[in-house]
Scaffold this active site. Structure first.
Site, short mmCIF file in Angstrom:
data_model
loop_
_atom_site.label_atom_id
_atom_site.label_comp_id
_atom_site.label_asym_id
_atom_site.label_seq_id
_atom_site.Cartn_x
_atom_site.Cartn_y
_atom_site.Cartn_z
N TYR A 127 75.25 48.60 -32.32
CA TYR A 127 76.07 49.00 -33.27
C TYR A 127 77.01 47.91 -33.76
O TYR A 127 77.52 47.31 -32.86
CB TYR A 127 76.98 50.38 -33.10
CG TYR A 127 77.98 50.74 -34.26
CD1 TYR A 127 77.07 51.41 -35.21
CD2 TYR A 127 79.07 50.36 -34.21
CE1 TYR A 127 77.97 51.66 -36.25
CE2 TYR A 127 79.90 50.75 -35.47
CZ TYR A 127 79.46 51.35 -36.38
OH TYR A 127 80.11 51.56 -37.70
N GLN A 185 78.94 58.77 -37.27
CA GLN A 185 77.58 59.54 -37.76
C GLN A 185 76.49 58.41 -37.07
O GLN A 185 75.56 59.11 -36.82
CB GLN A 185 77.72 59.62 -39.10
CG GLN A 185 77.84 58.51 -39.97
CD GLN A 185 79.24 58.04 -40.41
OE1 GLN A 185 80.18 58.61 -39.80
NE2 GLN A 185 79.46 57.59 -41.40
N ASN A 208 85.57 50.93 -34.10
CA ASN A 208 86.87 51.81 -34.29
C ASN A 208 87.14 53.01 -33.28
O ASN A 208 86.17 53.41 -32.37
CB ASN A 208 87.20 52.04 -35.80
CG ASN A 208 86.36 52.98 -36.20
OD1 ASN A 208 85.75 54.04 -35.58
ND2 ASN A 208 86.40 53.15 -37.51
N SER A 234 91.05 44.73 -29.78
CA SER A 234 91.10 43.68 -28.97
C SER A 234 92.23 43.23 -28.61
O SER A 234 93.28 43.65 -28.99
CB SER A 234 90.77 42.66 -30.22
OG SER A 234 89.47 42.87 -30.78
N GLN A 256 93.44 36.75 -31.89
CA GLN A 256 93.14 38.14 -31.42
C GLN A 256 94.18 39.23 -32.51
O GLN A 256 93.61 40.07 -32.64
CB GLN A 256 93.52 38.50 -30.18
CG GLN A 256 92.64 37.79 -29.20
CD GLN A 256 91.04 38.21 -29.16
OE1 GLN A 256 90.50 39.44 -29.36
NE2 GLN A 256 90.42 37.26 -29.84
N HIS A 259 92.49 40.56 -35.49
CA HIS A 259 91.30 41.53 -35.53
C HIS A 259 91.87 42.84 -36.28
O HIS A 259 90.91 43.32 -36.79
CB HIS A 259 90.90 41.65 -34.15
CG HIS A 259 89.73 40.81 -33.59
ND1 HIS A 259 88.72 40.90 -34.18
CD2 HIS A 259 89.62 39.84 -32.86
CE1 HIS A 259 87.84 39.94 -33.64
NE2 HIS A 259 88.53 39.45 -32.74
N GLU A 323 91.31 41.93 -21.96
CA GLU A 323 89.97 41.64 -22.54
C GLU A 323 89.75 40.17 -22.21
O GLU A 323 88.70 39.75 -21.53
CB GLU A 323 89.85 42.11 -23.54
CG GLU A 323 88.44 41.95 -24.40
CD GLU A 323 88.35 42.23 -26.00
OE1 GLU A 323 87.48 42.46 -26.55
OE2 GLU A 323 89.62 42.31 -26.31
N HIS A 324 90.74 39.38 -22.68
CA HIS A 324 90.66 37.89 -22.79
C HIS A 324 91.90 37.41 -21.89
O HIS A 324 92.91 37.71 -22.31
CB HIS A 324 90.72 37.25 -24.12
CG HIS A 324 89.35 37.71 -25.10
ND1 HIS A 324 89.59 38.82 -25.96
CD2 HIS A 324 88.25 37.38 -25.31
CE1 HIS A 324 88.73 39.28 -26.62
NE2 HIS A 324 87.69 38.37 -26.36
N ASP A 357 83.63 33.75 -28.20
CA ASP A 357 83.45 34.75 -29.18
C ASP A 357 82.11 34.52 -30.05
O ASP A 357 81.44 35.38 -30.60
CB ASP A 357 84.55 34.67 -30.39
CG ASP A 357 85.52 36.12 -30.15
OD1 ASP A 357 85.26 36.59 -29.00
OD2 ASP A 357 86.63 36.08 -30.69
N GLU A 411 72.36 67.70 9.84
CA GLU A 411 73.00 68.37 8.42
C GLU A 411 72.35 69.42 8.32
O GLU A 411 72.56 70.00 6.97
CB GLU A 411 72.48 66.99 7.69
CG GLU A 411 73.55 65.90 7.61
CD GLU A 411 73.39 64.97 6.01
OE1 GLU A 411 72.38 65.26 5.48
OE2 GLU A 411 74.41 64.25 6.18
#
Length: 430
Positions: A127, A185, A208, A234, A256, A259, A323-324, A357, A411
């Site tokens: 995606y 969707q 998102n 981000s 960042q 973004h 993240e970074h 990146d 067992e």
């Protein structure tokens, strides 16, 4: 950016400083996304076309991009761009190819052979978000490891109108099926399948809050698809000492912040003077940005934290799990051993976050919102799965069988014990 002194804060205040921006109401988001998923399950492509018109203001005649678009995209791009993206492709390919696992085969005791084999995930869906920036770099980050891993079917989904750069990057990675659909969707279509959209086994890619929630939901559905990782907006944390270059630090923070308005940037420094210099640089460079308004909104919930030492800076970073993580100190590598939680680390003043990146070779699909404490950056292993193999010889069964028989008995699993004992008796009969 607001500035706080770490040791002047209570434990509760320290925790609040490291909180991410509040996202949309979780229940409202969950309900809205579930309604989209229900429609895709019931109506298939009809719902896809309706949602695309509603959310992307585009009326589709087909959810599959025509093959002619691949040729047109290549013709509409400059040779300079094609050369640059090829350079990025080569570096990303080289780094991920080096991650190929070696088969493991070991005799744990005589006659007991155990192995680990790796197999590619058969069908994967990538995606790529839409919006104002064509994220062709994300195509490379997802498609290259999928290709190296040996995934038999790789498809891509992105909302219309798809940028030429994205289409060309897909072609460069030998992807020949692109779906012109986006949002929640698209995730449900990939995870469940429709008349035109082929169901995949695993979905990769950022998005998102709707996309993120759709990925979560589809991964929990019976017959749904697996997902790469949980992710949010981000973020970057920069550790800087007295000798850092304030313009370098400011540019990394802004890279960042631009973004999205929900992005977050944090500067952790041992120097109030450095904090002041960075704020001056932020003011100056903000005015050079085309996405200035977005960056300003991001900076409103971003923070500079003053600490007493670099060791304390590392402690703050590990608590945040960015993240970074960018380390701009005199001896950046000396701090690396103490870094426990980060999606990707950038050492030294010349290691701009932008390099990772696009083209250094590492993957830019990374865990956010603190998930770096338990989740790794995307790599070759995410496009494959491991399976174990064991082969027991007659001698191996003679030696290890009685042990397993006893353990199964304890067992209270009689059939487990039987499966071993019946073989032991057969050997004795021989």
């Amino acid at each position: 950016m607001r500035t706080v002194v770490w040791n002047d804060l209570s434990a509760e205040e320290q925790s609040q400083v490291l909180q991410r921006p509040v996202q949309m109401s979780a229940q409202s988001l969950e309900d809205n996304v579930r309604a989209i998923g229900d429609a895709i399950k019931k109506e298939g492509d009809t719902a896809l076309i309706r949602f695309t018109e509603q959310f992307d203001k585009t009326l589709l005649t087909d959810v599959v991009l025509p093959q002619s678009a691949f040729t047109e995209a290549e013709q509409n791009l400059s040779d300079e761009f094609k050369k640059a993206i090829q350079n990025a492709y080569n570096n990303i390919y080289k780094f991920h190819e080096a991650q190929k696992p070696s088969p493991i085969s070991i005799e744990t005791q005589k006659g007991v052979l155990c192995e680990v084999l790796t197999r590619p995930i058969e069908k994967v869906g990538l995606y790529i978000p839409g919006g104002t920036a064509p994220l062709f770099s994300t195509v490379l980050m997802l498609a290259i490891p999928a290709k190296i891993a040996g995934c038999k079917r790789i498809v891509l989904a992105s909302p219309p109108t798809i940028a030429n750069e994205i289409i060309y990057a897909a072609k460069l990675c030998d992807i020949d099926t692109i779906y012109t659909i986006g949002g929640a969707q698209a995730v449900f279509a990939l995870g469940l399948g429709t008349e035109k959209v082929e169901k995949v086994d695993k979905i990769f890619g950022p998005g998102n809050s709707y996309v993120t929630e759709a990925k979560r939901q589809v991964s929990q559905m019976m017959n749904g698809a697996a997902i790469d990782m949980p992710a949010g907006p981000s973020e970057v944390l920069v550790i800087a000492d007295d000798n850092a270059n304030p313009d370098f630090v400011a540019s990394d923070l802004l890279s960042q912040a631009e973004h999205g308005t929900d992005s977050q940037v944090i500067l952790v420094t041992t120097s109030q003077a450095m904090a002041d210099k960075v704020n001056v640089s932020l003011d100056y460079w903000l005015n050079q940005l085309s996405r200035k308004d977005t960056a300003i909104e991001s900076l409103k919930h971003s923070t500079t934290i003053i600490v007493n030492s670099l060791a304390e800076a590392v402690k703050v970073s590990n608590l945040y799990a960015p993240e970074h993580l960018i380390i701009q100190t005199d001896d950046a590598r000396s701090l690396l051993n103490d870094i426990q939680h980060a999606g990707s680390v950038f050492l030294g003043q010349y290691s701009a976050e932008s390099m990772g990146d696009y083209a250094s070779g590492t993957n830019h699909v990374l865990p956010t919102y603190g998930y770096a404490k338990t989740v790794s950056s995307l790599g070759l292993a995410d496009f494959s799965k491991r399976m174990t193999v064991q082969e027991i010889s007659k001698d191996g069964l003679k030696d290890l069988g009685p042990v397993v028989s006893l353990l199964a008995e304890k067992e209270l699993l009689d059939a487990h014990k039987l499966a071993v004992d019946i073989r032991l008796k057969a050997i004795q009969g021989d």
